[in-house]
Design a protein around this motif. Structure first.
Motif, PDB file in Angstrom:
ATOM      1  N   LEU A 188       0.838  -1.200   0.000  1.00 30.89           N
ATOM      2  CA  LEU A 188       0.000   0.000   0.000  1.00 30.89           C
ATOM      3  C   LEU A 188       0.868   1.243   0.000  1.00 30.89           C
ATOM      4  CD1 LEU A 188      -3.312   0.677   1.709  1.00 30.89           C
ATOM      5  CD2 LEU A 188      -1.467   2.290   2.170  1.00 30.89           C
ATOM      6  N   GLU A 189       0.561   2.151  -0.916  1.00 25.83           N
ATOM      7  CA  GLU A 189       1.212   3.454  -0.960  1.00 25.83           C
ATOM      8  C   GLU A 189       0.249   4.500  -0.420  1.00 25.83           C
ATOM      9  OE1 GLU A 189       2.457   6.956  -4.129  1.00 25.83           O
ATOM     10  OE2 GLU A 189       2.169   4.896  -4.868  1.00 25.83           O
ATOM     11  N   ALA A 190       0.649   5.247   0.600  1.00 23.15           N
ATOM     12  CA  ALA A 190      -0.158   6.338   1.145  1.00 23.15           C
ATOM     13  C   ALA A 190       0.226   7.623   0.423  1.00 23.15           C
ATOM     14  CB  ALA A 190       0.062   6.473   2.646  1.00 23.15           C
ATOM     15  N   ARG A 191      -0.747   8.249  -0.223  1.00 22.19           N
ATOM     16  CA  ARG A 191      -0.463   9.410  -1.081  1.00 22.19           C
ATOM     17  C   ARG A 191      -1.290  10.610  -0.619  1.00 22.19           C
ATOM     18  NH1 ARG A 191      -1.360   8.331  -7.279  1.00 22.19           N
ATOM     19  NH2 ARG A 191       0.458   6.991  -6.872  1.00 22.19           N
ATOM     20  N   GLY A 192      -0.619  11.628  -0.079  1.00 18.70           N
ATOM     21  CA  GLY A 192      -1.303  12.846   0.329  1.00 18.70           C
ATOM     22  C   GLY A 192      -1.649  13.708  -0.864  1.00 18.70           C
ATOM     23  N   MET A 193      -2.850  14.339  -0.812  1.00 23.99           N
ATOM     24  CA  MET A 193      -3.312  15.179  -1.908  1.00 23.99           C
ATOM     25  C   MET A 193      -3.974  16.428  -1.339  1.00 23.99           C
ATOM     26  SD  MET A 193      -4.960  12.371  -4.531  1.00 23.99           S
ATOM     27  CE  MET A 193      -5.109  13.601  -5.837  1.00 23.99           C
ATOM     28  N   GLU A 194      -4.007  17.494  -2.116  1.00 28.72           N
ATOM     29  CA  GLU A 194      -4.737  18.698  -1.741  1.00 28.72           C
ATOM     30  C   GLU A 194      -6.222  18.370  -1.646  1.00 28.72           C
ATOM     31  OE1 GLU A 194      -7.214  22.032  -2.070  1.00 28.72           O
ATOM     32  OE2 GLU A 194      -6.895  20.734  -3.822  1.00 28.72           O
ATOM     33  N   GLY A 195      -6.887  18.940  -0.640  1.00 30.66           N
ATOM     34  CA  GLY A 195      -8.233  18.514  -0.291  1.00 30.66           C
ATOM     35  C   GLY A 195      -9.242  18.588  -1.415  1.00 30.66           C
ATOM     36  N   ASN A 196      -9.371  19.738  -2.065  1.00 29.13           N
ATOM     37  CA  ASN A 196     -10.374  19.877  -3.123  1.00 29.13           C
ATOM     38  C   ASN A 196     -10.048  18.987  -4.318  1.00 29.13           C
ATOM     39  OD1 ASN A 196     -12.037  21.721  -1.795  1.00 29.13           O
ATOM     40  ND2 ASN A 196     -10.811  23.467  -2.457  1.00 29.13           N
ATOM     41  N   THR A 197      -8.756  18.805  -4.591  1.00 30.20           N
ATOM     42  CA  THR A 197      -8.361  17.905  -5.672  1.00 30.20           C
ATOM     43  C   THR A 197      -8.760  16.477  -5.347  1.00 30.20           C
ATOM     44  OG1 THR A 197      -6.494  19.341  -6.235  1.00 30.20           O
ATOM     45  CG2 THR A 197      -6.412  17.064  -7.032  1.00 30.20           C
ATOM     46  N   LEU A 198      -8.568  16.096  -4.096  1.00 32.02           N
ATOM     47  CA  LEU A 198      -8.937  14.748  -3.676  1.00 32.02           C
ATOM     48  C   LEU A 198     -10.430  14.512  -3.835  1.00 32.02           C
ATOM     49  CD1 LEU A 198      -8.414  12.040  -2.297  1.00 32.02           C
ATOM     50  CD2 LEU A 198      -8.526  13.216  -0.096  1.00 32.02           C
ATOM     51  N   ILE A 199     -11.246  15.465  -3.372  1.00 33.93           N
ATOM     52  CA  ILE A 199     -12.700  15.307  -3.472  1.00 33.93           C
ATOM     53  C   ILE A 199     -13.112  15.199  -4.940  1.00 33.93           C
ATOM     54  CG2 ILE A 199     -14.924  16.401  -3.045  1.00 33.93           C
ATOM     55  CD1 ILE A 199     -13.609  15.216  -0.565  1.00 33.93           C
TER      56      ILE A 199
ATOM     57  N   ASN B  97     -11.342  14.107  -7.311  1.00 30.12           N
ATOM     58  CA  ASN B  97     -10.821  12.851  -7.825  1.00 30.12           C
ATOM     59  C   ASN B  97     -11.774  11.691  -7.538  1.00 30.12           C
ATOM     60  OD1 ASN B  97      -8.609  11.880  -9.297  1.00 30.12           O
ATOM     61  ND2 ASN B  97      -7.719  10.925  -7.495  1.00 30.12           N
ATOM     62  N   ILE B  98     -12.315  11.653  -6.329  1.00 28.98           N
ATOM     63  CA  ILE B  98     -13.142  10.497  -5.954  1.00 28.98           C
ATOM     64  C   ILE B  98     -14.603  10.658  -6.356  1.00 28.98           C
ATOM     65  CG2 ILE B  98     -11.584   9.960  -4.047  1.00 28.98           C
ATOM     66  CD1 ILE B  98     -13.759  11.000  -2.137  1.00 28.98           C
ATOM     67  N   THR B  99     -15.053  11.910  -6.555  1.00 31.35           N
ATOM     68  CA  THR B  99     -16.462  12.117  -6.903  1.00 31.35           C
ATOM     69  C   THR B  99     -16.679  12.326  -8.394  1.00 31.35           C
ATOM     70  OG1 THR B  99     -16.324  14.512  -6.519  1.00 31.35           O
ATOM     71  CG2 THR B  99     -16.950  13.128  -4.647  1.00 31.35           C
ATOM     72  N   GLY B 100     -15.609  12.580  -9.146  1.00 24.28           N
ATOM     73  CA  GLY B 100     -15.749  12.802 -10.578  1.00 24.28           C
ATOM     74  C   GLY B 100     -16.125  11.534 -11.321  1.00 24.28           C
ATOM     75  N   PRO B 101     -16.545  11.667 -12.561  1.00 27.20           N
ATOM     76  CA  PRO B 101     -17.022  10.508 -13.318  1.00 27.20           C
ATOM     77  C   PRO B 101     -15.967   9.425 -13.524  1.00 27.20           C
ATOM     78  CG  PRO B 101     -16.843  12.463 -14.725  1.00 27.20           C
ATOM     79  CD  PRO B 101     -16.673  12.923 -13.328  1.00 27.20           C
ATOM     80  N   ALA B 102     -14.689   9.783 -13.540  1.00 25.87           N
ATOM     81  CA  ALA B 102     -13.656   8.774 -13.776  1.00 25.87           C
ATOM     82  C   ALA B 102     -13.421   7.892 -12.552  1.00 25.87           C
ATOM     83  CB  ALA B 102     -12.349   9.454 -14.177  1.00 25.87           C
ATOM     84  N   ARG B 103     -13.684   8.408 -11.340  1.00 27.49           N
ATOM     85  CA  ARG B 103     -13.427   7.678 -10.087  1.00 27.49           C
ATOM     86  C   ARG B 103     -12.025   7.080 -10.131  1.00 27.49           C
ATOM     87  NH1 ARG B 103     -18.266   9.148  -7.285  1.00 27.49           N
ATOM     88  NH2 ARG B 103     -19.977   8.841  -8.714  1.00 27.49           N
ATOM     89  N   ASP B 104     -11.052   7.930 -10.369  1.00 25.05           N
ATOM     90  CA  ASP B 104      -9.688   7.470 -10.600  1.00 25.05           C
ATOM     91  C   ASP B 104      -8.937   7.350  -9.278  1.00 25.05           C
ATOM     92  OD1 ASP B 104      -7.386   6.702 -11.827  1.00 25.05           O
ATOM     93  OD2 ASP B 104      -6.805   8.733 -12.441  1.00 25.05           O
ATOM     94  N   PHE B 105      -9.236   6.300  -8.516  1.00 21.33           N
ATOM     95  CA  PHE B 105      -8.564   6.071  -7.244  1.00 21.33           C
ATOM     96  C   PHE B 105      -8.765   4.612  -6.848  1.00 21.33           C
ATOM     97  CE2 PHE B 105     -12.891   6.511  -5.951  1.00 21.33           C
ATOM     98  CZ  PHE B 105     -13.024   5.850  -4.739  1.00 21.33           C
TER      99      PHE B 105
ATOM    100  N   PHE C  60     -21.622  10.995  -3.978  1.00 23.18           N
ATOM    101  CA  PHE C  60     -21.307  10.311  -2.728  1.00 23.18           C
ATOM    102  C   PHE C  60     -21.092   8.813  -2.906  1.00 23.18           C
ATOM    103  CE2 PHE C  60     -23.761  14.018  -1.021  1.00 23.18           C
ATOM    104  CZ  PHE C  60     -22.679  14.601  -0.363  1.00 23.18           C
ATOM    105  N   ALA C  61     -21.430   8.260  -4.059  1.00 19.28           N
ATOM    106  CA  ALA C  61     -21.308   6.812  -4.278  1.00 19.28           C
ATOM    107  C   ALA C  61     -19.919   6.465  -4.802  1.00 19.28           C
ATOM    108  CB  ALA C  61     -22.394   6.337  -5.239  1.00 19.28           C
ATOM    109  N   PHE C  62     -18.888   7.080  -4.204  1.00 24.94           N
ATOM    110  CA  PHE C  62     -17.545   6.885  -4.740  1.00 24.94           C
ATOM    111  C   PHE C  62     -17.047   5.464  -4.531  1.00 24.94           C
ATOM    112  CE2 PHE C  62     -17.513   9.256  -0.730  1.00 24.94           C
ATOM    113  CZ  PHE C  62     -16.864   8.360   0.111  1.00 24.94           C
ATOM    114  N   ALA C  63     -17.612   4.727  -3.557  1.00 24.60           N
ATOM    115  CA  ALA C  63     -17.142   3.362  -3.328  1.00 24.60           C
ATOM    116  C   ALA C  63     -17.552   2.415  -4.450  1.00 24.60           C
ATOM    117  CB  ALA C  63     -17.682   2.835  -1.992  1.00 24.60           C
ATOM    118  N   GLY C  64     -18.540   2.789  -5.241  1.00 26.55           N
ATOM    119  CA  GLY C  64     -18.945   1.935  -6.351  1.00 26.55           C
ATOM    120  C   GLY C  64     -19.559   0.622  -5.900  1.00 26.55           C
ATOM    121  N   TYR C  65     -20.042   0.576  -4.667  1.00 26.66           N
ATOM    122  CA  TYR C  65     -20.615  -0.657  -4.107  1.00 26.66           C
ATOM    123  C   TYR C  65     -22.126  -0.568  -4.077  1.00 26.66           C
ATOM    124  CZ  TYR C  65     -22.515  -3.589  -0.371  1.00 26.66           C
ATOM    125  OH  TYR C  65     -23.296  -4.457   0.360  1.00 26.66           O
TER     126      TYR C  65
END
Length: 574
Positions: free
Chosen positions: A416-427, A429-437, A465-470
């Protein structure tokens, strides 16, 4: 509605660590629900001055239709705008813009509006504004992130300028949505295409109707508000202080330094490991909250689409050690998305234990074993199980917790790699259509009526909010049943079932529940916080007589916007 939070407990207990002038900090731990105010008033109080609030994130789009970040939502609800109904400390609805309402046969709700609330540009607030806000929320083009709150609200009718009538379906906790949704100005936003509301210029220069007016954004990291002198007396009247200055200070250590040096009066997300720096009458206020820390796994990506792998991750994380090390015991290991004290919380559902051996067995069942003796597990083709865990990089608690998670999961063979990101960029990243995480470490503030639909229902899988894709048909059926108007005990059984499904499938690894913590300067008085939020009583805050007023020089005069730092325009990410 009067029984909607029976069994919640205190509903808003507040604890304060205080440090008298010249005495070492942390001498006392007391219940402080209003305990300081009477004594301070005896020493004299004054109206005026500027309160400087230091927070970790930018106030993203100041727009009731698109904001998803919790600090921004608090400024919308408690500072800039006025909801139709306001939340009381026991979380029942109270008059806000609506001075009264009546429910006719569970199918019609009629609100009667106050006649003394005006927009900050002087226009009266009317039933047209309520109808516009509702219509925009219900329009899917707006992409309002909490649309499920209004699932039972079907149609709106403007009866007259002060009366608005809704057709509704019988539903539990009917008024929850209105307590969280500020009313927006139809005369300003009515002509903006719904799909453009999230990017409207209004978001950077909002016109509200609440106790404070927006003045300007300065240097992209400060937002200035001034007291609304026309705010109705029936709603509390003019705030005590003249101005609020919100400053974006991402680093927790820098926020602490601002409080200690006098550059800030209130610090949000105050770090526990800095309590010893509170001297000279500064204090730390801890309040019960609706927050859970979690790791969200992206089930759209194999092998995280396998519940055995996700469950192994939870079993492999020593969550008790994280609470002890990073929260100094101020928190508890989580078993569910629902925090303790909510009537729907299943007290019988135990958190998954820390069990590395069981975690390795589950990974082996899923096809992952250490095939080459290097300590990491690989699939049948020899590819290691590699995960990138993203987290808000400027928050030391997230940073330290991510490192503990990395070390724990390395112990069960996960790279596991822990990767810090700027807050708004992170949000984004996980909420956008690509869900690239792959995975994300965050905290989540649970709604007063926990909203599982937007998080985990198949029909909401494209929502922010459905970033988990579950999703699972079994859980979907439970969520659908929870939307019905059921007796409390029948509903309790469904919540118990929903929590059991989530515990089994682990779309999120629920880490721990934790309270809010804020640092308060010696000069700022009347600060009370509860489960409604850290800014719920902001209109009652005041500056003690004779206290140092560093904040007064930190912001322009109430109506001033310096030429060299004009109010920003354009869009902001939400």
């Amino acid at each position: 509605m009067t029984n909607r939070w029976e069994g919640f407990g205190t509903g808003g207990r507040m604890r304060r660590w205080w440090a008298p002038v010249g005495v070492a900090p942390l001498l006392a731990l007391t219940l402080a629900c209003g305990g300081d105010r009477a004594g301070d008033q005896q020493n004299g109080a004054r109206t005026g001055g500027t309160v400087v609030i230091a927070g970790p994130v930018d106030l993203a789009a100041l727009n009731p239709f698109s904001a998803v970040e919790s600090v921004t939502q608090e400024f919308l609800r408690h500072v800039l705008f006025l909801p139709l109904v306001r939340m009381q400390e026991d979380m029942t609805p109270a008059p806000g813009l609506a001075e009264s309402w009546e429910v006719d046969g569970d199918t019609v709700v009629t609100f009667r509006l106050r006649d003394d609330v005006r927009w900050h540009d002087g226009a009266p607030v009317t039933a047209e504004d309520v109808a516009f806000t509702f219509a925009a929320v219900k329009d899917t083009a707006t992409a309002y992130p909490d649309l499920i709150r209004f699932a039972a609200w079907d149609a709106v009718e403007v009866v007259d300028q002060r009366t608005v009538r809704f057709r509704v379906q019988p539903a539990p906790d009917l008024f929850t949505g209105w307590m969280f949704l500020p009313i927006a100005p139809a005369h300003v936003l009515g002509d903006v295409p719904r799909e453009e509301l999230a990017r409207a210029a209004f978001n950077e220069q909002p016109i509200g109707n609440g106790p404070f007016r927006f003045v300007s954004r300065l240097a992209n990291d400060r937002v200035v508000f001034e007291a609304n002198t026309d705010f109705p007396e029936g709603l509390g009247g003019r705030p005590n202080v003249d101005r609020l200055l919100y400053r974006v200070v991402p680093e927790a250590t820098a926020r602490v330094a601002e409080l200690v040096s006098g550059g800030a009066d209130l610090v949000l997300n105050y770090p526990l490991d800095a309590l010893a720096q509170l001297t000279g009458g500064m204090s730390a206020v801890e309040t019960e909250a609706r927050q859970v820390s979690f790791v969200g796994w992206n089930a759209r990506r194999p092998p995280l689409d396998d519940a055995r792998v996700r469950r192994a991750m939870t079993l492999g994380i020593d969550r008790r050690e994280i609470v002890a090390a990073r929260r100094e015991g101020h928190g508890s290991v989580a078993s569910s998305i629902i925090p303790p004290g909510f009537w729907a919380w299943d007290a019988e559902l135990a958190p998954l234990p820390y069990d590395p051996e069981a975690a390795r067995e589950l990974l082996a069942e899923a096809g992952y074993a250490d095939r080459d003796g290097d300590g990491l597990v690989e699939d049948a083709s020899g590819s290691p199980l590699t995960i990138v865990l993203e987290y808000p990089g400027q928050d030391p608690n997230f940073r330290a917790s991510s490192e503990m998670i990395r070390s724990d999961l390395e112990g069960i063979g996960v790279d596991l790699e822990a990767r810090g990101m700027e807050g708004n960029t992170l949000i984004a990243n996980i909420t956008g259509p690509a869900r690239d995480f792959d995975a994300v470490l965050l905290s989540f503030e649970v709604d007063l009526r926990p909203n599982l639909y937007d998080l985990f229902h198949a029909e909401a899988s494209d929502g922010p909010f459905a970033f988990a894709g579950y999703s699972s048909p079994e859980l979907d059926a439970v969520i659908d049943s929870l939307a019905l108007n059921l007796e409390r005990e029948d509903e309790r059984e469904l919540w118990t079932r929903a929590q059991a499904i989530l515990a089994r499938d682990q779309p999120w690894s629920f880490l721990y529940y934790f309270p809010n913590l804020a640092g308060v300067s010696a000069r700022l008085r009347g600060v009370e916080m509860d489960v409604r939020g850290q800014l719920a009583t902001v209109t009652d805050w005041w500056i003690g007589t004779g206290a140092a007023a560093a904040g007064d020089a930190a912001a322009p005069a109430p109506t001033e916007a310096p030429e060299e730092e004009p109010a920003a325009s354009g869009a902001a990410g939400g």
